[in-house]
Scaffold this motif. Structure first.
Motif, mmCIF file in Angstrom:
data_model
loop_
_atom_site.group_PDB
_atom_site.id
_atom_site.type_symbol
_atom_site.label_atom_id
_atom_site.label_comp_id
_atom_site.label_asym_id
_atom_site.label_seq_id
_atom_site.Cartn_x
_atom_site.Cartn_y
_atom_site.Cartn_z
ATOM 1 N N PRO A 1 0.123 5.351 0.679
ATOM 2 C CA PRO A 1 -1.199 5.628 0.797
ATOM 3 C C PRO A 1 -0.524 7.539 0.249
ATOM 4 N N VAL B 1 1.140 -1.451 -0.048
ATOM 5 C CA VAL B 1 -0.265 -0.352 0.330
ATOM 6 C C VAL B 1 1.168 1.203 -0.188
ATOM 7 N N LEU C 1 11.556 -0.074 6.373
ATOM 8 C CA LEU C 1 10.403 -0.141 7.708
ATOM 9 C C LEU C 1 9.297 -1.436 7.156
ATOM 10 N N ARG C 2 9.262 -1.364 5.846
ATOM 11 C CA ARG C 2 8.783 -3.123 5.306
ATOM 12 C C ARG C 2 9.113 -4.182 5.418
ATOM 13 N N LEU D 1 5.127 11.441 3.361
ATOM 14 C CA LEU D 1 5.681 11.754 4.461
ATOM 15 C C LEU D 1 4.992 11.783 5.336
ATOM 16 N N ARG D 2 3.622 12.123 5.250
ATOM 17 C CA ARG D 2 2.729 12.472 6.494
ATOM 18 C C ARG D 2 1.601 10.442 7.178
ATOM 19 N N ASN D 3 1.677 9.835 6.189
ATOM 20 C CA ASN D 3 1.136 8.469 5.992
ATOM 21 C C ASN D 3 1.995 7.328 5.529
ATOM 22 N N GLY D 4 3.422 7.237 5.155
ATOM 23 C CA GLY D 4 3.423 6.198 4.603
ATOM 24 C C GLY D 4 5.052 5.946 5.162
ATOM 25 N N CYS D 5 5.379 7.085 5.715
ATOM 26 C CA CYS D 5 7.200 7.390 6.412
ATOM 27 C C CYS D 5 7.135 7.474 8.323
ATOM 28 N N VAL D 6 8.445 7.578 8.842
ATOM 29 C CA VAL D 6 8.557 7.990 9.760
ATOM 30 C C VAL D 6 9.034 9.068 10.301
ATOM 31 N N PRO D 7 8.404 10.226 10.261
ATOM 32 C CA PRO D 7 9.605 11.646 9.942
ATOM 33 C C PRO D 7 10.685 11.676 10.328
ATOM 34 N N ARG E 1 10.994 1.033 -1.764
ATOM 35 C CA ARG E 1 10.454 1.093 -0.262
ATOM 36 C C ARG E 1 9.068 -0.713 -0.972
ATOM 37 N N GLU E 2 8.236 -0.102 -1.428
ATOM 38 C CA GLU E 2 6.631 -1.002 -1.378
ATOM 39 C C GLU E 2 6.869 -1.373 -2.865
#
Lengths: 337, 511
Positions: free
Chosen positions: B338, B336, B358-359, B342-348, B415-416
């Motif tokens: 999103p 997925v 992350l995956r 930066l806001r929904n798919g990463c850890v800033p 990554r995805e």
């Protein structure tokens, strides 16, 4: 940044001392003497630092997930009480067996108590800061109720206490140092927690959740379990601190256990910026300031609370510096704009 | 209130050693629509921030109505009647639209006569080209509705010069045209001068009178739009006249259904739709585009497929019921991406290396899970992705939040799309990216499709869907109301379904 905050707090405290008509120079000299000036004061400092290490971890571990748990005091007193109870149940067993049982009971009680906070947060979204604080008051009330009621040793008149734990269960001092082993247990716990947070995949998942819970959910991480687990682990550590206080210092559970170690742990965790290794020097520093309290009272005629005033000021300064830290970065314009 | 003209003379702005702007001249004549063009990082935002008083220019000056204007703080720009609609929203999420509009005024009385304000707002809203429900809480509005509210706010404040930053990126073609036509009307009617920052050349050609083009902080060209062609503008923007090649489509959809959604229902929150989708399929070797005006259930659909929202009904991947747990998504190779990565798919706050892992942080490259982090392996994996996707980062140990939007999106794609991908669910992948990054992202998605991946593309940009998708479905009010093959599809017919053109009022955005 924390260093600046401590300096600022110290400056304000000097003004406070001057307003009381006392000399800041002699105050800090006395703190030094009382905390680190002699082997006797070192011993005092280290035995105070021991529970602080564990209660600070109780804040720093959930903090990795972005949770602010401030109810370590509750886990500590219940941990101490249930450790005492376990010790009393196991009268005739060999010392190490009793000690292990006490540690397990203390840690379990703390884990359950703060685990509830984690469950409420993960399942119902209830603010963990508020629940953990309120649960600490409930824990202290429960503790007093049990110590003054069903678990009371009738011989304890002025200061209601439980029966004393078996002699064999008392933790021996570290050989050659005359300091109880709490400081060692706490230090090992700090190192283990640091390894857990910084070096394991579970710790990575926790930091990821703390940094951005949406990203963690999207990667399918068990966010709810991580929250419950972190709170329970924090509670277990604080409960262990209660067990150590009972088994190494008091020998029984009574009101001396409710000494505010849980709250000082919050201050230490923030001073250490939630870093498990940085907790160690900070706990010794705060333990030292606490240890100097008695000396200050005798030599300068300052009330015992004077050191609490200093602690409070440091805490406020640290919190303010965290805010300013964010602000200052915010002010820096991004070059890519 | 009459439109004002603005002139920038020799504006320069430095951030440390970096020259964001140097020697910029721009002349915006009163009562015109002016296009400010350039790629991301060209300095458009910096220039208007100087004009709005958020930054102070190091060199040069601004003239407003021919008089030199000292703009050193936002209040100065306010006093001159200069207003800005930002890409990042400036509304209070916990308040309603009506409250946001009223408190935006400089002087609000201590006691607000809501009955009178309400009547005035209703009358104002009646004159506006697009409706936004006055009683909706801003936090429950989608990005598109918030953008509209931002524009309404500036009009409500009776600005004499409006700067719009990418105003149409979340609107339907009809809405965008309507909105730009309204802006043109405002400008030519002498109510307000309009400056539009945009990447969309068709909009520029149709609705602007003059343009100023920036490239790497310098003036790259300017003039009357009528005297310029698209390729003139493109070459000013990116230096050489070349349009990015359309990604090649190879192979057709296979028979086997990769993602099947049946009788999907969710309960709606306040101001949100519940989903009610009878059937939605995505096959291998196929991109299905989900078109729709933002706020019609796209976010909810993404949350269901990402495991963040409970639902009734059946979601299966390759025939297996899918609940989006970590183990399942890894076993079935579901990914997925999103929106707003930066806001929904990463850890800033975590480093570029950590974010690229992350995956797979708890997996070995050859399979098998780990208890201890493999710092060396994570760095090697990150280095491979950085090289493969051309990610530009000053340091791979720096927090990912310091990267530009295009590079953050590259990180998420790297990554995805790494390894085997059977099903990819992606939302608004090009929002806010510059021309080059957009072309690159779309090429990556097409390459994944050509390699056999099934892709569900949820996008508010109809052009993007028509470019990439094999099949288009239209979502409205949480339902799928239209389906058509993308080849030869009529954008206006799709737009009509997005808006529910049969109904008397356009797009009742809220249930």
């Amino acid at each position: 940044m924390p260093l600046l905050a401590i300096l600022a707090a110290t400056a304000v405290f000097c003004a406070f001392l001057l307003a009381l008509g006392r000399s800041p120079a002699s105050f800090f000299q006395l703190v030094w003497t009382g905390a680190f000036g002699s082997w006797f004061s070192w011993r005092n400092t280290l035995s105070r630092a021991a529970p602080l290490l564990l209660t600070a971890l109780c804040v720093a571990v959930p903090a990795q997930l972005g949770l602010v748990v401030i109810g370590g005091e509750g886990a500590l007193v219940l941990g101490g009480l249930s450790a005492t109870w376990a010790g009393l149940q196991m009268g005739g067993a060999p010392g190490p067996v009793i000690q292990l049982a006490m540690a397990a009971a203390g840690a379990a009680a703390g884990a359950v108590w703060l685990g509830i906070v984690g469950v409420l947060r993960a399942r119902r979204g209830i603010n963990e800061t508020v629940t953990s604080l309120v649960m600490a008051y409930i824990a202290i009330a429960l503790f007093n109720q049990l110590v003054e009621g069903p678990l009371r040793d009738p011989a304890s008149l002025n200061k209601p206490s439980t029966y004393a734990i078996p002699k064999a269960a008392v933790l021996p001092t570290l050989p050659g140092l005359d300091v109880h082993p709490g400081i060692l247990i706490g230090g090992v716990a700090c190192v283990l927690c640091w390894l857990l947070i910084a070096r394991t995949t579970t710790g990575f998942a926790a930091r990821m959740t703390g940094g951005n819970v949406r990203a963690a959910q999207l990667q399918g991480l068990p966010v709810a379990w991580l929250m419950v687990g972190a709170c329970a682990l924090g509670g277990a550590l604080a409960g262990l601190a209660g067990m150590i206080e009972v088994a190494a210092v008091h020998g029984r559970a009574n009101a001396s256990l409710v000494a505010g170690y849980g709250y000082s742990g919050i201050l230490i965790a923030f001073l250490a910026r939630q870093n498990a290794l940085a907790i160690m020097p900070m706990a010794v520093l705060l333990g030292g300031i606490g240890a100097a309290g008695g000396l200050l009272q005798r030599r300068m005629g300052l009330p015992d609370a004077a050191v609490l005033v200093l602690q409070g000021m440091i805490f406020v300064a640290i919190l303010a510096s965290e805010t300013l830290y964010g602000r200052i970065r915010w002010f820096q314009p991004r070059a890519t704009a | 209130m009459t439109a004002v003209g603005v002139e920038a003379v020799g504006i320069g702005k430095r951030f440390g050693a970096f020259a964001a702007l140097s020697g910029i001249d721009m002349r915006v004549r009163p009562g015109t629509v002016h296009g400010l063009l350039g790629e991301n990082g060209a300095g458009k935002s910096t220039l208007v921030k100087c004009l709005m008083g958020y930054y102070r220019a190091d060199e040069g000056s601004f003239l407003v109505d021919g008089r030199e204007a000292a703009i050193s703080r936002p209040a100065d720009a306010d006093a001159l009647g200069l207003g800005m609609v930002y890409q990042h929203f400036t509304l209070v999420p916990s308040m309603t639209v009506a409250e946001n509009l009223v408190i935006a005024r400089g002087q609000v009385p201590a006691v607000i006569n809501w009955a009178r304000e309400r009547a005035a707002l209703d009358e104002f809203m009646g004159r506006m080209p697009f409706p936004v429900p006055l009683d909706a809480t801003v936090g429950t509005l989608s990005a598109g509705e918030r953008q509209k509210t931002e524009i309404l706010k500036q009009l409500y404040l009776q600005r004499r010069l409006l700067v719009l930053d990418e105003p149409t990126s979340v609107l339907t073609p009809q809405e965008a045209e309507e909105m730009l036509a309204v802006m043109q009307g405002l400008a030519h009617g002498g109510t307000a001068t309009v400056v539009i920052i945009t990447h969309k050349l068709p909009d520029v050609m149709r609705f602007t009178d003059e343009v100023t083009v920036l490239r790497r902080g310098r003036l790259a060209g300017r003039g009357a739009t009528a005297g310029l062609s698209r390729s003139d503008l493109t070459s000013m923007m990116i230096g050489e006249p070349h349009a990015p090649a359309r990604p090649e489509r190879r192979g057709g959809a296979e028979a086997a259904i990769r993602l099947a959604v049946r009788r999907l229902r969710t309960t709606g929150g306040v101001g949100q739709h519940g989903l009610d989708i009878a059937s939605l399929d995505v096959r291998a070797h196929e991109i299905v585009g989900v078109a729709g005006v933002s706020g019609n259930g796209q976010k909810e659909l993404l949350e269901v497929l990402g495991g963040q929202r409970p639902f009734e009904g059946a979601v299966t991947v390759g025939g297996i019921p899918y609940a989006a747990t970590r183990r399942q998504s890894q076993a079935l190779h579901v990914r997925v991406i999103p929106e707003e990565p930066l806001r929904n798919g990463c850890v800033p706050g975590m480093s570029v290396v950590d974010n690229l892992n992350l995956r797979l942080f708890d997996q070995n490259d050859g399979g098998g899970s780990r208890r201890w982090l493999d710092a060396g392996g994570m760095r090697r994996r990150a280095a491979r992705m950085i090289a493969g996707y051309g990610i530009r980062a000053a340091s791979i140990d720096a927090p990912i939040s310091v990267l530009s939007g295009g590079n953050v999106q590259r990180c998420v794609l790297a990554r995805e799309l790494d390894g085997d991908v059977a099903l990819l669910i992606v939302a608004n992948p090009c929002f806010g990216l510059d021309v080059k990054a957009v072309a690159e992202v779309r090429a990556r998605l097409m390459a994944a499709r050509n390699a056999g991946c099934a892709i569900l593309l949820i996008s508010e940009d109809l052009d993007e869907i028509l470019e990439l998708a094999d099949r288009v479905v239209v979502m409205r009010s949480g339902r799928i109301v239209h389906e058509t093959p993308a080849a030869g599809a009529d954008p206006h017919a799709i737009g009509a379904h997005m808006l529910d053109a049969h109904a008397a009022t356009p797009a009742p955005a809220l249930a």
